[in-house]
Design an enzyme around this catalytic site. Structure first.
Site, PDB file in Angstrom:
ATOM      1  N   TYR A  99      57.867  23.417  49.682  1.00  0.00           N
ATOM      2  CA  TYR A  99      57.793  22.087  49.076  1.00  0.00           C
ATOM      3  C   TYR A  99      56.389  21.491  49.230  1.00  0.00           C
ATOM      4  O   TYR A  99      55.960  20.693  48.392  1.00  0.00           O
ATOM      5  CB  TYR A  99      58.817  21.156  49.714  1.00  0.00           C
ATOM      6  CG  TYR A  99      60.231  21.431  49.253  1.00  0.00           C
ATOM      7  CD1 TYR A  99      60.740  20.829  48.104  1.00  0.00           C
ATOM      8  CD2 TYR A  99      61.065  22.297  49.959  1.00  0.00           C
ATOM      9  CE1 TYR A  99      62.038  21.074  47.678  1.00  0.00           C
ATOM     10  CE2 TYR A  99      62.364  22.551  49.537  1.00  0.00           C
ATOM     11  CZ  TYR A  99      62.838  21.950  48.398  1.00  0.00           C
ATOM     12  OH  TYR A  99      64.126  22.207  47.963  1.00  0.00           O
ATOM     13  N   GLU A 141      69.696  22.112  51.946  1.00  0.00           N
ATOM     14  CA  GLU A 141      69.516  23.563  52.068  1.00  0.00           C
ATOM     15  C   GLU A 141      69.683  24.020  53.512  1.00  0.00           C
ATOM     16  O   GLU A 141      70.257  25.092  53.774  1.00  0.00           O
ATOM     17  CB  GLU A 141      68.142  23.957  51.506  1.00  0.00           C
ATOM     18  CG  GLU A 141      68.083  23.813  49.978  1.00  0.00           C
ATOM     19  CD  GLU A 141      66.698  23.530  49.438  1.00  0.00           C
ATOM     20  OE1 GLU A 141      65.705  23.833  50.145  1.00  0.00           O
ATOM     21  OE2 GLU A 141      66.592  22.999  48.310  1.00  0.00           O
ATOM     22  N   PRO A 286      82.282  32.964  35.747  1.00  0.00           N
ATOM     23  CA  PRO A 286      82.847  32.159  36.848  1.00  0.00           C
ATOM     24  C   PRO A 286      84.331  31.902  36.664  1.00  0.00           C
ATOM     25  O   PRO A 286      85.073  31.788  37.643  1.00  0.00           O
ATOM     26  CB  PRO A 286      82.022  30.866  36.812  1.00  0.00           C
ATOM     27  CG  PRO A 286      81.391  30.827  35.475  1.00  0.00           C
ATOM     28  CD  PRO A 286      81.200  32.246  35.053  1.00  0.00           C
TER      29      PRO A 286
END
Length: 407
Positions: A99, A141, A286
């Protein structure tokens, strides 16, 4: 964490100008970052999406949407956007230090595009927006990595192809088994894994594929569709699928491949709400994973399965879809094909594009949706016209999440 009052006022004043220029900013940001860090383009970012500009548009949409949500807070929408991005990042093994790299080159691009309009006050406010978004994602995360029992970014493991099953002329299912023989971690129906491959030019490219089998400790199943180069309706060229084509042509029984842990927030909730599963093309994958779970558990709730495709021959998992619906106690199915060939339409097989107008939708139904973005936006519009609450419509986008910008 929330944006400070002073920065909120600056963002309110500058959001129209920055929002109007955000695609120019992100289009400049990526070349700057890749020039300084070519390994990111080679080994992490999707080169195909970069060529088409999809990644730039998705990042632009996410930044603009997040900034707008700091001015006009909408907690559920913010949570949805952040969760979607965090799961994708975790499947790639993104870590906090990356980041910092993005921040450096993104703000160089902002200054270059907006020039003198970027006063110290404006720069500080947008810097606060960026780090509020980044810190939120880093925290999410970290939680995903912790829940998976791994250190940040340590999501990759070696798998071997146990079987390869052709689903249609251009789609193949790989049954993957752990190389080390250890039990595979659990996943929730609807989640996906990333697959990383080393291509002939030396680049390591990564793509995500839905887990199509019922959760198992001994094997994972993914389906891969070969994607040829094609011309888009707007006249632009879409490149061939680098990773999907490579896997389709080169991965066979006994071959090893690098696969991530499962992630993804389009997951089947374990409750008694009626279900509506809507898909088109390879967006069925999915749904196949969810249906395998529903069939294995003999789930008693009402389940409606709607699928649209070009033709029966191009419908991947066509036979499996029908077999799974038959195994679920209270399930029904409708299919639409643009070309039925010599087959006749019937009560549940239709010629043409998907039409939900005559489909009964039970009160309280939870909708799961996957397919090309125009298809999903059209289905969502129909569902909302029929008074299905937006919070009951769950979706998965294959590739950069342009739904953020569209919706």
């Amino acid at each position: 964490m929330t944006l400070s009052p002073a920065s909120t006022e600056v963002i309110k004043a500058t959001l129209p100008a920055v929002g109007a220029a955000i695609e120019d900013i992100t289009a400049l940001f990526y070349p700057k970052m890749f020039a300084a860090h070519p390994e990111l383009e080679r080994d992490l970012f999707n080169r195909g999406n970069q060529k088409q500009g999809q990644q730039q548009k998705a990042l632009a949409g996410a930044i603009a949407a997040f900034a707008a949500l700091q001015v006009s807070p909408d907690a559920p929408r913010t949570e949805l956007i952040m969760s979607r991005i965090a799961n994708k990042h975790a499947s790639l093994g993104i870590t906090a230090d990356q980041y910092v790299i993005v921040h450096k080159y993104l703000f160089q691009a902002i200054v270059e595009v907006l020039g003198d309009a970027v006063t110290p006050e404006v720069a500080a406010a947008w810097d606060e927006v960026y780090w509020l978004m980044a810190d939120t994602l880093i925290g999410l995360e970290a939680d995903l990595y912790s829940a998976s029992g791994v250190e940040a970014g340590d999501v990759w493991r070696r798998m071997v192809v146990g079987r390869r099953v052709l689903q249609s002329a251009d789609t193949v299912t790989f049954i993957l088994e752990p190389v080390d023989g250890q039990p595979l971690p659990a996943y929730r129906p609807g989640q996906y894994v990333s697959v990383g491959v080393r291509l002939p030019d030396g680049a390591r490219q990564i793509r995500q594929y839905s887990l199509v089998g019922a959760p198992s400790e001994s094997e994972w199943q993914i389906s891969v569709k070969a994607v040829p180069a094609q011309m888009l309706p707007d006249g632009s060229a879409a490149p061939a699928g680098e990773v999907s084509n490579h896997l389709y042509r080169n991965l066979f029984e006994g071959d090893e491949v690098s696969v991530s842990l499962p992630f993804g927030d389009l997951v089947l909730e374990d409750d008694d709400a009626p279900l509506l599963l809507v898909s088109a093309g390879i967006g069925c994958t999915p749904m196949i994973g969810m249906l395998n779970h529903l069939a294995a558990t003999r789930d008693p709730r009402p389940v409606s399965v709607l699928h649209a495709d070009r033709s029966p021959a191009q419908h991947a998992h066509r036979a499996e879809l029908a077999e799974l619906v038959q195994r679920i106690p209270f399930a029904m199915m409708h299919r639409w094909y643009e070309d039925l060939g010599t087959r006749d339409a019937g009560d549940t097989t239709h010629l043409g594009r998907a039409d939900l107008s005559a489909i009964w939708i039970e009160p309280g139904t939870q909708v799961y949706l996957c397919g090309p973005l125009p298809f999903m936006l059209s289905v969502r519009e129909t569902l909302m016209e029929r008074q299905v609450p937006a919070e009951h419509i769950h979706y998965e986008v294959f590739g950069p999440d342009s739904w953020v910008a569209a919706g």
